[in-house]
Design an enzyme around this catalytic site. Sequence first.
Site, PDB file in Angstrom:
ATOM      1  CG  ASN A  97      -1.835   0.734   1.212  1.00 54.04           C
ATOM      2  OD1 ASN A  97      -2.570   1.274  -0.262  1.00 54.04           O
ATOM      3  ND2 ASN A  97      -3.162   0.755   1.603  1.00 54.04           N
ATOM      4  CG  HIS A 122     -12.137  -3.424   9.768  1.00 54.92           C
ATOM      5  ND1 HIS A 122     -10.855  -2.706   9.186  1.00 54.92           N
ATOM      6  CD2 HIS A 122     -11.473  -4.853   9.958  1.00 54.92           C
ATOM      7  CE1 HIS A 122     -10.170  -3.266   9.612  1.00 54.92           C
ATOM      8  NE2 HIS A 122     -10.220  -4.762   9.807  1.00 54.92           N
ATOM      9  NE  ARG A 157     -10.481  -2.496  12.985  1.00 53.65           N
ATOM     10  CZ  ARG A 157      -9.529  -1.634  12.006  1.00 53.65           C
ATOM     11  NH1 ARG A 157      -8.117  -2.585  12.147  1.00 53.65           N
ATOM     12  NH2 ARG A 157      -9.759  -1.397  11.507  1.00 53.65           N
ATOM     13  CE1 TYR A 203      -6.233   2.165  10.635  1.00 53.82           C
ATOM     14  CE2 TYR A 203      -6.658   0.938  12.537  1.00 53.82           C
ATOM     15  CZ  TYR A 203      -5.947   1.284  11.485  1.00 53.82           C
ATOM     16  OH  TYR A 203      -6.295  -0.419  10.725  1.00 53.82           O
ATOM     17  CG  ASP A 237      -4.698  -1.783  14.419  1.00 51.54           C
ATOM     18  OD1 ASP A 237      -4.147  -1.738  15.346  1.00 51.54           O
ATOM     19  OD2 ASP A 237      -4.865  -2.805  13.185  1.00 51.54           O
ATOM     20  CG  HIS A 287      -2.997   1.851  13.028  1.00 50.05           C
ATOM     21  ND1 HIS A 287      -2.270   2.750  12.078  1.00 50.05           N
ATOM     22  CD2 HIS A 287      -3.393   0.292  12.063  1.00 50.05           C
ATOM     23  CE1 HIS A 287      -2.111   1.951  10.989  1.00 50.05           C
ATOM     24  NE2 HIS A 287      -2.483   1.190  10.641  1.00 50.05           N
ATOM     25  CD  GLU A 294      -4.033  -5.187  14.403  1.00 54.68           C
ATOM     26  OE1 GLU A 294      -5.431  -5.579  14.682  1.00 54.68           O
ATOM     27  OE2 GLU A 294      -3.701  -4.464  13.798  1.00 54.68           O
ATOM     28  CD  GLU A 332      -1.312  -4.126  10.441  1.00 52.41           C
ATOM     29  OE1 GLU A 332      -2.587  -4.560  10.801  1.00 52.41           O
ATOM     30  OE2 GLU A 332      -1.517  -2.736   9.643  1.00 52.41           O
ATOM     31  NE  ARG A 338      -3.007  -7.663  13.006  1.00 55.37           N
ATOM     32  CZ  ARG A 338      -3.940  -7.668  11.940  1.00 55.37           C
ATOM     33  NH1 ARG A 338      -5.262  -9.423  12.147  1.00 55.37           N
ATOM     34  NH2 ARG A 338      -4.054  -6.607  10.919  1.00 55.37           N
ATOM     35  CG  HIS A 367      -2.894  -7.486   7.480  1.00 52.01           C
ATOM     36  ND1 HIS A 367      -2.294  -6.702   6.322  1.00 52.01           N
ATOM     37  CD2 HIS A 367      -3.957  -6.425   8.019  1.00 52.01           C
ATOM     38  CE1 HIS A 367      -2.341  -5.110   6.677  1.00 52.01           C
ATOM     39  NE2 HIS A 367      -3.165  -4.603   7.133  1.00 52.01           N
ATOM     40  CG  ASP A 382      -3.214  -2.462   2.536  1.00 50.57           C
ATOM     41  OD1 ASP A 382      -4.289  -2.362   3.616  1.00 50.57           O
ATOM     42  OD2 ASP A 382      -2.400  -3.236   3.012  1.00 50.57           O
ATOM     43  CD  GLU A 402      -8.083  -6.540   9.449  1.00 51.86           C
ATOM     44  OE1 GLU A 402      -6.478  -7.460   9.229  1.00 51.86           O
ATOM     45  OE2 GLU A 402      -8.164  -6.176   9.325  1.00 51.86           O
ATOM     46  CD1 TRP A 451      -2.683   6.717  10.333  1.00 48.94           C
ATOM     47  CD2 TRP A 451      -1.773   5.116   9.235  1.00 48.94           C
ATOM     48  NE1 TRP A 451      -3.558   6.633   9.434  1.00 48.94           N
ATOM     49  CE2 TRP A 451      -3.115   5.417   9.475  1.00 48.94           C
ATOM     50  CE3 TRP A 451      -1.583   4.428   8.863  1.00 48.94           C
ATOM     51  CZ2 TRP A 451      -3.951   4.646   8.249  1.00 48.94           C
ATOM     52  CZ3 TRP A 451      -2.075   3.639   8.240  1.00 48.94           C
ATOM     53  CH2 TRP A 451      -3.746   3.711   8.379  1.00 48.94           C
TER      54      TRP A 451
END
Length: 402
Positions: free
Chosen positions: A37, A122, A147, A159, A210, A212, A236, A262, A283, A312, A316, A339, A402
Site C-alpha cells: 500500500n 471492521h 473489530r 485511526y 487496533d 495502530h 492489536e 501485519e 498477524r 492481516h 490493500d 481479518e 500513523w
Amino acid sequence: MKITAARVIVTCPGRNFVTLKIETDEGLTGLGDATLNGRELAVASYLTDHVIPCLIGRDPHQVEDIWQYLYRGAYWRRGPVTMSAIAAVDTALWDIKAKAAGLPLYQLLGGRSREGVMVYGHANGRDLAETTDQVGKYLEMGYKAVRAQTGIPGMKTAYGIGRGTLFYEPATKGLPEEQIWSTEKYLDFVPKLFEELRKVYGFGPHLLHDAHHRLTPIEAGRLGKALEPYRLFWLEDCTPAENQEAFKLVRQHTVTPLAVGEIFNSIHDCRELIQNQLIDYIRTTVVHAGGITQLRRIADLAALYQIKTGSHGATDNSPVCMGAALHFDIWVPNFGIQEYMRHTPETDAVFPHAYTFSDGYLHPGEAPGHGVEIDEALAAKYPYDPAYLPVCRLEDGTMWNW
Ligand code: CS2
Ligand code: MG
C-alpha cells in the site's frame, strides 16, 4: 514443466493492486499478490526488472528452491519490497502446483483442519452510538468477531474510521493526508466504547481493537489493563514492534491478549516476540511476509509457544492474497482468526474468486489452486492511480506513528 513468461498487472478498481501472473509451457498459470500500500510501483519494478528475468526456464514445482534463490540470491535480505515480491512468486507457484495436482491448495499443505475460517469484520463510527450501531450490523450479518474503532471526542481524526460501509480504505489520492493524534484523549475514551459494547451485546461476540502503533509500551500496558473487564479477543499493534523487547513491559501490566505482525516481513521480525511468549496472535500475512512458504514456518514456530495466527486481511491485501490466506487458514493447526475487510464490487469483479462468506466464516472453496483469477481485460480499464497512506502528527505538530 517450465516457466515461460511472467508479468506484473497493476490495476486500480477503486484502489491499487499489484498482481504477478506466471505462465508455463503446460498452459497452467498462477497468480500472486504483490500489493504494498502506497509503494506499489517499487514492488512492480522489483519484480519486472529484477525477479522475472531469473524465473524464465525454471521448473515451477521447485517452490522452495525458487524461494531460497530469491531470498539468498538477492544478497540484500528482507524488507517489505523484497518480501512482497518473493511472496508474489511463491503464491503464484503454489497456485500452479495445486492446479497441476488438480487440488485446492490447502490439500497440498496437509488438508483441512476445520470446517471454516472464522473472520472478523471492521465496525467503525464517528462516535460511540454510530460505532455501537455498526457492531450490531456485523452481528446481524452473522459475524462471530468484530473489530471496533471509534471517533474520539475532541479529535478530528482517529485511526480506523471508514469512508464507505463494510470496508475501510485509509489510502487517499494526492499527497499524504495529515492526521492529528492525542494519546491522552484516546486512552480516556476507548474503555468507554468497550464498556458500552459489552452492555449492549453481552459477552458472546468476540471484540477486537487496533491501537495502530500509537502508544508507548507503558501506555499500552495501561490500555490493556483498562480493557480487561471487557475481555477483548485481542488488542492489536499496541506499540511499535521494531524493539520486540518493548512487549515485555506491556505484558507485565496486562492479560489482554496481544496481536502483532501485519507490517512484519520475515520470521526474524517476530522471533523474540514468539519465543518469549510476548504475544498471543501473530498477524503476518501471505503478501507481506514472503508467501505461504515463509508463513507456514512462522506458524510452526508460533505453535511451539501456543501462539495462534491472525493474518492481516485489510482491503490493500488483494483477493489473490485473501484466497491464498484462506487455504493456509483452513489447514494451519494453530489458527486463531482471519481479518476480513470486504473488497468493493469493482475489485471482486476484477478478481473472480472461489471463496465465500457464510455465517461468520470464510470458505476457500474447492477450485484447484488458490481459487482466485484475474479478468485482465477488466483490470486494464482501471489504470494505476497513485494514493498514499495518511501520516500522523501529535497536537503540537510532532511527527507520530500513523
Ligand atoms: C490495519 C490496516 O487491517 C488492519 O488492521 O492496520 O488497515 C492497515 O492500516 C492497512 O493495511 C495499511 O495499508
Ligand atoms: Mg492493524
